[in-house]
Design an enzyme around this catalytic site. Structure first.
Site, PDB file in Angstrom:
ATOM      1  N   HIS A  94      10.320   0.786   5.262  1.00 24.96           N
ATOM      2  CA  HIS A  94      10.025  -0.003   6.454  1.00 24.96           C
ATOM      3  C   HIS A  94       8.808   0.583   7.172  1.00 24.96           C
ATOM      4  O   HIS A  94       8.745   1.793   7.395  1.00 24.96           O
ATOM      5  CB  HIS A  94      11.216   0.019   7.428  1.00 24.96           C
ATOM      6  CG  HIS A  94      12.384  -0.769   6.963  1.00 24.96           C
ATOM      7  ND1 HIS A  94      13.674  -0.522   7.366  1.00 24.96           N
ATOM      8  CD2 HIS A  94      12.468  -1.832   6.106  1.00 24.96           C
ATOM      9  CE1 HIS A  94      14.498  -1.381   6.797  1.00 24.96           C
ATOM     10  NE2 HIS A  94      13.794  -2.177   6.026  1.00 24.96           N
TER      11      HIS A  94
ATOM     12  N   TYR B 187      20.399  -1.623  11.061  1.00 25.04           N
ATOM     13  CA  TYR B 187      21.551  -1.080  10.357  1.00 25.04           C
ATOM     14  C   TYR B 187      22.457  -0.260  11.279  1.00 25.04           C
ATOM     15  O   TYR B 187      23.652  -0.169  11.044  1.00 25.04           O
ATOM     16  CB  TYR B 187      21.087  -0.261   9.156  1.00 25.04           C
ATOM     17  CG  TYR B 187      20.362  -1.115   8.144  1.00 25.04           C
ATOM     18  CD1 TYR B 187      21.045  -2.082   7.416  1.00 25.04           C
ATOM     19  CD2 TYR B 187      18.993  -1.001   7.945  1.00 25.04           C
ATOM     20  CE1 TYR B 187      20.397  -2.898   6.505  1.00 25.04           C
ATOM     21  CE2 TYR B 187      18.330  -1.815   7.033  1.00 25.04           C
ATOM     22  CZ  TYR B 187      19.034  -2.757   6.322  1.00 25.04           C
ATOM     23  OH  TYR B 187      18.384  -3.575   5.429  1.00 25.04           O
TER      24      TYR B 187
ATOM     25  N   LYS C 100       0.818  -1.210   0.000  1.00 22.20           N
ATOM     26  CA  LYS C 100       0.000   0.000   0.000  1.00 22.20           C
ATOM     27  C   LYS C 100       0.853   1.262   0.000  1.00 22.20           C
ATOM     28  O   LYS C 100       0.330   2.376   0.055  1.00 22.20           O
ATOM     29  CB  LYS C 100      -0.910   0.012   1.233  1.00 22.20           C
ATOM     30  CG  LYS C 100      -1.879  -1.161   1.301  1.00 22.20           C
ATOM     31  CD  LYS C 100      -2.688  -1.128   2.583  1.00 22.20           C
ATOM     32  CE  LYS C 100      -3.619  -2.341   2.680  1.00 22.20           C
ATOM     33  NZ  LYS C 100      -4.390  -2.344   3.945  1.00 22.20           N
TER      34      LYS C 100
ATOM     35  N   ARG D 119      20.990  -3.902  -1.040  1.00 19.06           N
ATOM     36  CA  ARG D 119      20.050  -3.133  -0.198  1.00 19.06           C
ATOM     37  C   ARG D 119      20.661  -2.845   1.167  1.00 19.06           C
ATOM     38  O   ARG D 119      20.601  -1.725   1.672  1.00 19.06           O
ATOM     39  CB  ARG D 119      18.746  -3.918  -0.073  1.00 19.06           C
ATOM     40  CG  ARG D 119      17.668  -3.248   0.791  1.00 19.06           C
ATOM     41  CD  ARG D 119      16.361  -4.005   0.602  1.00 19.06           C
ATOM     42  NE  ARG D 119      15.374  -3.735   1.633  1.00 19.06           N
ATOM     43  CZ  ARG D 119      14.549  -2.697   1.621  1.00 19.06           C
ATOM     44  NH1 ARG D 119      14.613  -1.798   0.655  1.00 19.06           N
ATOM     45  NH2 ARG D 119      13.648  -2.534   2.582  1.00 19.06           N
TER      46      ARG D 119
END
Length: 294
Positions: free
Chosen positions: A266, A275, A171, A243
């Site tokens: 995210h 990360y 979405k 990525r």
């Protein structure tokens, strides 16, 4: 008997609008469980009890499956049975108070700046395939998008004037900028190369294979493996490696977590915080290697 798995698959795709990868993963876990349940316990899905699910997880463990696999399988079954209860097929879920040990979660591997430069330099821009591959690799590292998002890109998703791509997943729609080298690679590919590769003038896909239709995940994987080999990079490289590298390199150069979360797509900031751990671990390794007292 009603096809409960098919009904759940339709629910995930049409109602929840889950990604195709998520749906495929859930369906694989549930079908494997259903096959085992019928063959080993002699039961159908609606007849299973908590003990049967525990037996199945034990079976997977004895087969040598990882803690992460067991955890994902349990999550798939939990969501499936929650759907059966909410839809009126069951009165109560059998997935109650079941826990599995995921084990130590290893941080994913990333490429160094030098390794990225080596990889991006591999495609030889002497033919259509080389120009296309150059554009794909540059786009992947410039934007940090998933491989599924890369191959789903259409020509209309690229705005060369603004130097951005529009990435749609589930979405969410996010607009991600391109650094100059990636933009140049895309400009060349779109203006000079793509028209000679497409099988039909109506083809919408941005990146096409040698047959002139949309590139597949497997096709891109093979391309990446080829250039990993030619660059003599010993690390195992997957599309997700690019990525992860994108995210860590941005953090190392001053990006904030909120901005990175938006770029990565995210929904939960905790996914992005991984990360930070990777950057911290890298600093610790440098410290241990370089400090005279370490």
């Amino acid at each position: 008997m009603l096809d409960l798995i098919g009904a759940y698959e339709n629910y995930l795709s049409k109602i929840k609008q889950a990604s195709s990868n998520t749906v495929a993963s859930y369906m694989r876990d549930i079908r494997q469980y259903a096959d085992w349940l019928r063959a080993t316990e002699g039961l159908e899905l609606v007849e299973a009890e908590q003990l049967n699910i525990c037996h199945y997880l034990t079976h997977l463990h004895e087969e040598g499956r990882s803690g992460a696999t067991l955890s994902r399988t349990l999550a798939s079954l939990k969501n499936f049975y929650a759907y059966l209860v909410s839809s009126g097929f069951l009165e109560q879920t059998p997935v109650l108070d079941i826990h599995v040990d995921r084990g130590e979660k290893k941080l994913p591997s990333i490429l160094t700046g030098r390794e990225i430069e080596l990889l991006l330099a591999q495609p030889s821009c002497v033919d259509a395939k080389g120009y296309r591959d150059k554009a794909m690799l540059e786009t992947m590292y410039a934007t940090g998008i998933r491989v599924s998002e890369l191959i789903d890109l259409n020509v209309d998703d690229v705005n060369l004037e603004l130097g951005v791509i529009k990435c749609s997943s589930s979405k969410k729609v996010r607009v991600i900028p391109l650094y100059p080298a990636a933009l140049r690679a895309l400009v060349t590919y779109l203006r000079d190369i793509r028209s000679s590769m497409i099988a039909s003038p109506d083809e919408k896909a941005l990146f096409v294979n040698i047959s002139g239709v949309r590139m597949s995940r497997q096709g891109f994987w093979k391309i990446l493996k080829h250039y990993q080999s030619s660059a003599h990079i010993e690390k195992e490289i997957t599309p997700h490696t690019l990525r992860h590298s994108f995210a860590v390199h941005l953090l190392e150069n001053g990006a904030d977590l909120g901005s990175l979360q938006e770029l990565m797509g995210h929904s939960d900031i905790s996914s992005t915080q991984m990360y930070t751990q990777m950057v911290n671990q890298k600093l610790k390794n440098v410290y241990k290697k370089c400090h005279p007292k370490a």
